[in-house]
Write an enzyme that holds these catalytic residues in place. Structure first.
Site, PDB file in Angstrom:
ATOM      1  N   ARG A  41      -1.302 -33.457 -38.675  1.00 39.06           N
ATOM      2  CA  ARG A  41      -1.852 -32.837 -37.465  1.00 39.06           C
ATOM      3  C   ARG A  41      -2.697 -31.622 -37.845  1.00 39.06           C
ATOM      4  O   ARG A  41      -3.761 -31.383 -37.275  1.00 39.06           O
ATOM      5  CB  ARG A  41      -0.716 -32.431 -36.526  1.00 39.06           C
ATOM      6  CG  ARG A  41      -0.093 -33.624 -35.820  1.00 39.06           C
ATOM      7  CD  ARG A  41       0.797 -33.190 -34.674  1.00 39.06           C
ATOM      8  NE  ARG A  41       2.097 -32.765 -35.117  1.00 39.06           N
ATOM      9  CZ  ARG A  41       3.221 -33.481 -34.973  1.00 39.06           C
ATOM     10  NH1 ARG A  41       3.185 -34.659 -34.386  1.00 39.06           N
ATOM     11  NH2 ARG A  41       4.371 -33.025 -35.382  1.00 39.06           N
ATOM     12  N   ASP A  63      -1.098 -42.530 -23.695  1.00 44.79           N
ATOM     13  CA  ASP A  63       0.264 -42.930 -24.059  1.00 44.79           C
ATOM     14  C   ASP A  63       0.849 -43.724 -22.896  1.00 44.79           C
ATOM     15  O   ASP A  63       0.458 -43.542 -21.742  1.00 44.79           O
ATOM     16  CB  ASP A  63       1.152 -41.711 -24.353  1.00 44.79           C
ATOM     17  CG  ASP A  63       2.360 -42.086 -25.202  1.00 44.79           C
ATOM     18  OD1 ASP A  63       2.316 -41.873 -26.436  1.00 44.79           O
ATOM     19  OD2 ASP A  63       3.349 -42.606 -24.645  1.00 44.79           O
ATOM     20  N   ASP A  80      -1.862 -43.515 -33.820  1.00 44.48           N
ATOM     21  CA  ASP A  80      -0.538 -43.236 -34.408  1.00 44.48           C
ATOM     22  C   ASP A  80       0.524 -44.012 -33.629  1.00 44.48           C
ATOM     23  O   ASP A  80       1.336 -43.428 -32.910  1.00 44.48           O
ATOM     24  CB  ASP A  80      -0.258 -41.729 -34.360  1.00 44.48           C
ATOM     25  CG  ASP A  80       1.067 -41.393 -35.048  1.00 44.48           C
ATOM     26  OD1 ASP A  80       1.492 -42.150 -35.941  1.00 44.48           O
ATOM     27  OD2 ASP A  80       1.683 -40.375 -34.667  1.00 44.48           O
ATOM     28  N   CYS A  87       3.836 -46.393 -39.282  1.00 41.74           N
ATOM     29  CA  CYS A  87       5.171 -45.892 -39.645  1.00 41.74           C
ATOM     30  C   CYS A  87       6.130 -47.060 -39.802  1.00 41.74           C
ATOM     31  O   CYS A  87       7.334 -46.901 -39.681  1.00 41.74           O
ATOM     32  CB  CYS A  87       5.668 -44.887 -38.621  1.00 41.74           C
ATOM     33  SG  CYS A  87       5.799 -45.581 -36.976  1.00 41.74           S
TER      34      CYS A  87
HETATM   35  N1  SAH Z   1       1.286 -39.065 -32.411  1.00 37.43           N
HETATM   36  C1  SAH Z   1       2.509 -38.651 -31.807  1.00 37.43           C
HETATM   37  C2  SAH Z   1       3.661 -39.587 -32.084  1.00 37.43           C
HETATM   38  C3  SAH Z   1       3.433 -41.004 -31.621  1.00 37.43           C
HETATM   39  S1  SAH Z   1       4.906 -41.903 -31.431  1.00 37.43           S
HETATM   40  C4  SAH Z   1       2.815 -37.222 -32.230  1.00 37.43           C
HETATM   41  O1  SAH Z   1       2.095 -36.671 -33.068  1.00 37.43           O
HETATM   42  O2  SAH Z   1       3.773 -36.629 -31.726  1.00 37.43           O
HETATM   43  C5  SAH Z   1       4.341 -43.337 -30.640  1.00 37.43           C
HETATM   44  C6  SAH Z   1       3.985 -43.188 -29.163  1.00 37.43           C
HETATM   45  O3  SAH Z   1       3.443 -44.434 -28.734  1.00 37.43           O
HETATM   46  C7  SAH Z   1       5.108 -42.888 -28.198  1.00 37.43           C
HETATM   47  O4  SAH Z   1       4.770 -41.737 -27.485  1.00 37.43           O
HETATM   48  C8  SAH Z   1       5.168 -44.089 -27.234  1.00 37.43           C
HETATM   49  O5  SAH Z   1       5.415 -43.719 -25.898  1.00 37.43           O
HETATM   50  C9  SAH Z   1       3.786 -44.633 -27.367  1.00 37.43           C
HETATM   51  N2  SAH Z   1       3.592 -46.082 -27.108  1.00 37.43           N
HETATM   52  C10 SAH Z   1       4.326 -47.099 -27.565  1.00 37.43           C
HETATM   53  N3  SAH Z   1       3.743 -48.277 -27.249  1.00 37.43           N
HETATM   54  C11 SAH Z   1       2.622 -47.980 -26.572  1.00 37.43           C
HETATM   55  C12 SAH Z   1       1.578 -48.758 -25.981  1.00 37.43           C
HETATM   56  N4  SAH Z   1       1.569 -50.079 -26.055  1.00 37.43           N
HETATM   57  N5  SAH Z   1       0.554 -48.112 -25.387  1.00 37.43           N
HETATM   58  C13 SAH Z   1       0.548 -46.756 -25.316  1.00 37.43           C
HETATM   59  N6  SAH Z   1       1.490 -45.973 -25.874  1.00 37.43           N
HETATM   60  C14 SAH Z   1       2.520 -46.571 -26.479  1.00 37.43           C
END
Ligand code: SAH
Length: 446
Positions: free
Chosen positions: A261, A299, A349, A389
């Site tokens: 980040r 999200d 991510d 991940c």
């Molecule tokens: N980049 C973030 C962490 C991401 S974790 C950080 O730095 O804190 C993954 C995220 O993807 C979660 O918030 C989850 O709600 C979201 N997510 C999972 N499947 C999804 C989808 N199909 N479309 C949109 N968001 C999704």
């Protein structure tokens, strides 16, 4: 213990609950394997019930333990002597009876034993856990994690010699995840030691991940020591993030992306940024502080987006440059493409698509899809920061998937950064499964 059997570490890095759409995708493809099933192994024949409790391996199955890989799979076990209970510490021996390790037993898991110690003369007791925890804390201190941050992963399970135990620190609150029968057995001891060594206002247990079911463990969510403050905040490189310890994803925040980040901040100036899978706004806030012209964050979780918007305000950042969208990223990217929208910097991510190598193929399609769309939405000279991940997707494979996506999108791209989790998520050399997070920053040609 072969590579195919590789499973992610004791706890998932990113829970898949938030990823319903992706799971549906998998099911539509006709393979219900989007979730791991807890197949009772039933493969460890009981040995002599009257003998001293212990595990004896099949001939030749000691090799991975001799390389100090800390897992004993059910299929490697010749017999289990005595009548041990889940969580008991047992000696593991090779077929000729030579001692290999002390391990926590879990008959309900395919990983039937997880190694505590390789030393026959070491007792697995309170002192043992005190030493291991103190060593993990010392390592984080020595790393001198940024002065302007008060969050860190204090204990990272197998990588810190404590299989199943995750401890994340958010200021003076500790959040603990117990992902193995062994860690579960020592819950109170572990909490007492952490309380003594860290003196937190609260130790909160978030043992409610999907992976607990694979270990035959009930979900648990609640205060272990102290009291949970009304609001919990973590400061990361001077940015403040509200952490929903009780109901947020994982332990509430994704500490593993801290350094990545920070890199985002240095790349964002003057750019129109698209942050996909933004959760509580981590990358978005860094991009805004770094001078991004605009940041569109997407999200699927409305709760996460509400916290994200609050985080933006709490940091005094310019809300007029930020747009939050609650949507499925797979669909949202297509919509943006159809609308002809383009960006200078895209961050992808996503949550874990492949918990194990067995799901790599399905997951690969998901990664290919979002990366291909990402490349298409980038302006010439634009940057793509793309992450996986998934323990089941190795670095090489991830790079190949991204290369395939660029090819299909018709763009040439260069890798300008190879990224991993921050240093408080160390990787034990004998346990490469600990290296689940990989990322690439790519620049498409101008
Ligand atoms: N980049 C973030 C962490 C991401 S974790 C950080 O730095 O804190 C993954 C995220 O993807 C979660 O918030 C989850 O709600 C979201 N997510 C999972 N499947 C999804 C989808 N199909 N479309 C949109 N968001 C999704």
């Amino acid at each position: 213990m072969t590579r195919q059997k590789t499973r992610s570490p004791s706890t998932p890095h990113r829970p898949s609950q938030g990823n319903r759409d992706f799971r549906n995708r998998i099911r539509r493809d006709g393979n219900p394997a989007g979730e791991q099933k807890n197949t009772p192994h039933g493969a460890s024949p009981a040995g002599n019930a009257a003998a001293q409790p212990g595990i004896t391996l099949k001939a030749g199955r000691e090799k991975s333990l001799l390389r100090r890989h800390p897992w004993v799979f059910s299929g490697a076990i010749e017999r289990v002597d005595g009548a041990p209970a889940s969580g008991d510490t047992l000696p593991v021996r090779d077929a000729s009876g030579s001692f290999l390790a002390w391990a926590a037993y879990n008959p309900a898991s395919q990983i039937t034993a997880r190694v505590w110690s390789w030393r026959e003369d070491e007792a697995i007791d309170t002192d043992f856990f005190s030493h291991r925890i103190a060593d993990a804390l010392a390592m984080r201190r020595e790393l001198k994690l940024a002065d302007d941050s008060n969050g860190a992963r204090l204990i990272y399970a197998e990588s810190d010699g404590l299989p199943g135990l995750i401890v994340d620190r958010y200021g003076d609150v500790l959040v603990m995840h117990l992902g193995s029968a062994g860690a579960e057995r020592w819950r109170d001891t572990l909490a007492d030691i952490l309380h003594e060594l860290c003196n937190p206002v609260c130790i909160y247990e978030r043992s409610d991940s999907d992976s607990r079911a694979l270990e035959g463990l009930e979900p648990r969510n609640g205060v272990l020591r102290g009291a949970l403050p009304d609001s919990v905040e973590v400061i990361e490189h001077g940015l403040r993030f509200n952490v929903d310890v009780a109901a947020g994803q994982k332990t509430g925040f994704y500490l593993d992306q801290r350094d990545n980040r920070a890199l985002t901040e240095t790349l964002a100036a003057g750019r129109d940024v698209l942050n996909c899978f933004c959760y509580t706004g981590g990358f978005s806030l860094y991009a805004l502080r770094g001078g991004a012209k605009s940041v569109l964050s997407i999200d699927a979780s409305g709760d996460a987006l509400r916290i994200a918007a609050e985080n933006l305000t709490a940091n005094g950042l310019d809300a007029t440059r930020a747009e939050w969208q609650e949507a499925d990223v797979f669909q949202a990217l297509r919509k943006l493409r159809d609308q002809g929208r383009t960006f200078d910097f895209i961050i992808l991510d996503p949550p874990k698509f492949a918990p194990t190598a067995a799901f790599a193929e399905k997951a690969a399609r998901g990664y290919k899809d979002i990366n291909l769309l990402g490349f298409k939405l980038l302006r010439p000279g634009g940057l793509l920061a793309t992450y996986s991940c998934s323990g089941g997707i190795g670095e090489d494979l991830f790079q190949k998937i991204v290369a395939g996506a660029a090819l299909d999108a018709g763009v040439d791209a260069q890798i300008v950064h190879y990224l991993h989790a921050s240093a408080d998520h160390p990787v034990l050399l004998s346990f490469p499964e600990g290296a689940y997070l990989k990322g690439l920053v790519l620049r498409v040609s101008g």
